[in-house]
Design a protein around this motif. Structure first.
Motif, PDB file in Angstrom:
ATOM      1  N   LYS A  90       9.306  -3.626   0.981  1.00  0.00           N
ATOM      2  CA  LYS A  90       9.319  -2.165   1.071  1.00  0.00           C
ATOM      3  C   LYS A  90       9.587  -1.517  -0.295  1.00  0.00           C
ATOM      4  O   LYS A  90       8.954  -0.526  -0.655  1.00  0.00           O
ATOM      5  CB  LYS A  90      10.355  -1.707   2.091  1.00  0.00           C
ATOM      6  CG  LYS A  90      10.244  -0.256   2.448  1.00  0.00           C
ATOM      7  CD  LYS A  90      11.112   0.069   3.647  1.00  0.00           C
ATOM      8  CE  LYS A  90      10.782   1.461   4.141  1.00  0.00           C
ATOM      9  NZ  LYS A  90      11.499   1.750   5.387  1.00  0.00           N
ATOM     10  N   LYS A  91      10.507  -2.100  -1.079  1.00  0.00           N
ATOM     11  CA  LYS A  91      10.808  -1.550  -2.410  1.00  0.00           C
ATOM     12  C   LYS A  91       9.570  -1.561  -3.304  1.00  0.00           C
ATOM     13  O   LYS A  91       9.325  -0.620  -4.052  1.00  0.00           O
ATOM     14  CB  LYS A  91      11.924  -2.344  -3.086  1.00  0.00           C
ATOM     15  CG  LYS A  91      13.286  -2.073  -2.527  1.00  0.00           C
ATOM     16  CD  LYS A  91      14.339  -2.854  -3.280  1.00  0.00           C
ATOM     17  CE  LYS A  91      15.704  -2.612  -2.694  1.00  0.00           C
ATOM     18  NZ  LYS A  91      16.747  -3.366  -3.400  1.00  0.00           N
ATOM     19  N   PHE A  92       8.801  -2.634  -3.224  1.00  0.00           N
ATOM     20  CA  PHE A  92       7.564  -2.750  -4.005  1.00  0.00           C
ATOM     21  C   PHE A  92       6.597  -1.626  -3.630  1.00  0.00           C
ATOM     22  O   PHE A  92       6.076  -0.924  -4.499  1.00  0.00           O
ATOM     23  CB  PHE A  92       6.914  -4.115  -3.766  1.00  0.00           C
ATOM     24  CG  PHE A  92       5.504  -4.217  -4.279  1.00  0.00           C
ATOM     25  CD1 PHE A  92       5.259  -4.447  -5.622  1.00  0.00           C
ATOM     26  CD2 PHE A  92       4.427  -4.077  -3.421  1.00  0.00           C
ATOM     27  CE1 PHE A  92       3.959  -4.534  -6.093  1.00  0.00           C
ATOM     28  CE2 PHE A  92       3.135  -4.167  -3.880  1.00  0.00           C
ATOM     29  CZ  PHE A  92       2.897  -4.391  -5.227  1.00  0.00           C
ATOM     30  N   PHE A  93       6.344  -1.447  -2.342  1.00  0.00           N
ATOM     31  CA  PHE A  93       5.399  -0.423  -1.883  1.00  0.00           C
ATOM     32  C   PHE A  93       5.872   0.984  -2.233  1.00  0.00           C
ATOM     33  O   PHE A  93       5.077   1.837  -2.610  1.00  0.00           O
ATOM     34  CB  PHE A  93       5.138  -0.554  -0.379  1.00  0.00           C
ATOM     35  CG  PHE A  93       4.319  -1.755  -0.018  1.00  0.00           C
ATOM     36  CD1 PHE A  93       2.964  -1.807  -0.306  1.00  0.00           C
ATOM     37  CD2 PHE A  93       4.899  -2.852   0.592  1.00  0.00           C
ATOM     38  CE1 PHE A  93       2.199  -2.913   0.013  1.00  0.00           C
ATOM     39  CE2 PHE A  93       4.146  -3.969   0.917  1.00  0.00           C
ATOM     40  CZ  PHE A  93       2.798  -4.000   0.628  1.00  0.00           C
ATOM     41  N   LYS A  94       7.177   1.214  -2.127  1.00  0.00           N
ATOM     42  CA  LYS A  94       7.710   2.535  -2.469  1.00  0.00           C
ATOM     43  C   LYS A  94       7.635   2.789  -3.974  1.00  0.00           C
ATOM     44  O   LYS A  94       7.371   3.910  -4.401  1.00  0.00           O
ATOM     45  CB  LYS A  94       9.142   2.672  -1.963  1.00  0.00           C
ATOM     46  CG  LYS A  94       9.203   2.893  -0.471  1.00  0.00           C
ATOM     47  CD  LYS A  94      10.585   3.313  -0.038  1.00  0.00           C
ATOM     48  CE  LYS A  94      10.487   3.818   1.384  1.00  0.00           C
ATOM     49  NZ  LYS A  94      11.509   4.766   1.710  1.00  0.00           N
ATOM     50  N   HIS A  95       7.863   1.748  -4.781  1.00  0.00           N
ATOM     51  CA  HIS A  95       7.795   1.885  -6.237  1.00  0.00           C
ATOM     52  C   HIS A  95       6.419   2.387  -6.683  1.00  0.00           C
ATOM     53  O   HIS A  95       6.299   3.253  -7.538  1.00  0.00           O
ATOM     54  CB  HIS A  95       8.114   0.550  -6.915  1.00  0.00           C
ATOM     55  CG  HIS A  95       7.918   0.562  -8.390  1.00  0.00           C
ATOM     56  ND1 HIS A  95       8.859   1.100  -9.253  1.00  0.00           N
ATOM     57  CD2 HIS A  95       6.886   0.140  -9.160  1.00  0.00           C
ATOM     58  CE1 HIS A  95       8.405   0.991 -10.494  1.00  0.00           C
ATOM     59  NE2 HIS A  95       7.208   0.407 -10.466  1.00  0.00           N
ATOM     60  N   PHE A  96       5.368   1.819  -6.096  1.00  0.00           N
ATOM     61  CA  PHE A  96       3.998   2.222  -6.439  1.00  0.00           C
ATOM     62  C   PHE A  96       3.480   3.348  -5.547  1.00  0.00           C
ATOM     63  O   PHE A  96       2.329   3.752  -5.683  1.00  0.00           O
ATOM     64  CB  PHE A  96       3.057   1.017  -6.355  1.00  0.00           C
ATOM     65  CG  PHE A  96       3.234   0.037  -7.479  1.00  0.00           C
ATOM     66  CD1 PHE A  96       2.710   0.303  -8.739  1.00  0.00           C
ATOM     67  CD2 PHE A  96       3.942  -1.136  -7.296  1.00  0.00           C
ATOM     68  CE1 PHE A  96       2.876  -0.588  -9.781  1.00  0.00           C
ATOM     69  CE2 PHE A  96       4.114  -2.040  -8.328  1.00  0.00           C
ATOM     70  CZ  PHE A  96       3.580  -1.770  -9.579  1.00  0.00           C
ATOM     71  N   ASN A  97       4.313   3.829  -4.615  1.00  0.00           N
ATOM     72  CA  ASN A  97       3.927   4.887  -3.685  1.00  0.00           C
ATOM     73  C   ASN A  97       2.673   4.512  -2.889  1.00  0.00           C
ATOM     74  O   ASN A  97       1.730   5.303  -2.762  1.00  0.00           O
ATOM     75  CB  ASN A  97       3.737   6.222  -4.425  1.00  0.00           C
ATOM     76  CG  ASN A  97       3.738   7.396  -3.476  1.00  0.00           C
ATOM     77  OD1 ASN A  97       4.334   7.341  -2.396  1.00  0.00           O
ATOM     78  ND2 ASN A  97       3.058   8.466  -3.859  1.00  0.00           N
TER      79      ASN A  97
END
Length: 119
Positions: A90-97
């Motif tokens: 989830k952190k990865f996906f949120k980082h790149f929006n």
């Protein structure tokens, strides 16, 4: 009683819920909660690695998964289950929006050392 003279009207047993047909092709799901889920065939691509690095190709809108054997800074653990494997990212996906609004399911492919999945 002579059964030959009787007429029968049999009702067949039919389950109301249909069974899932076993899928023999590798598939990866990207879920709205940021989990990357590999079915059992796709999990073979991970080569029993316990960690991975994740990358994003903005031009091709593609997720890249690089299986690695040892933990590194910013690596993600790969969890194995009976029906495949998954990565909590989830952190990865949120980082790149790029957290998907609805579930994405696609066939993985090799892109160099990376396992690619179109978003």
């Amino acid at each position: 009683m002579n059964l030959k003279d009787e007429e029968f009207s049999f009702s067949l047993f039919e389950v109301s819920k249909t069974r899932n047909i076993k899928n023999d092709e590798p598939l990866v799901e990207i879920r709205t909660n940021g989990r990357i889920v590999f079915n059992i065939k796709a999990s073979d691509l991970l080569n029993d690695s316990h960690f991975c690095m994740l990358g994003y190709d903005e031009i091709n809108n593609t997720l890249g998964i690089l299986p690695i054997s040892e933990i590194r800074n910013n690596s993600f653990p790969i969890r194995y289950a009976t029906k495949g494997a998954y990565i909590g990212a989830k952190k990865f996906f949120k980082h790149f929006n790029i957290l998907p609004k609805e579930q994405i399911q696609d066939r993985p492919f090799w892109a160099g050392q990376f396992i690619g999945v179109k978003l």
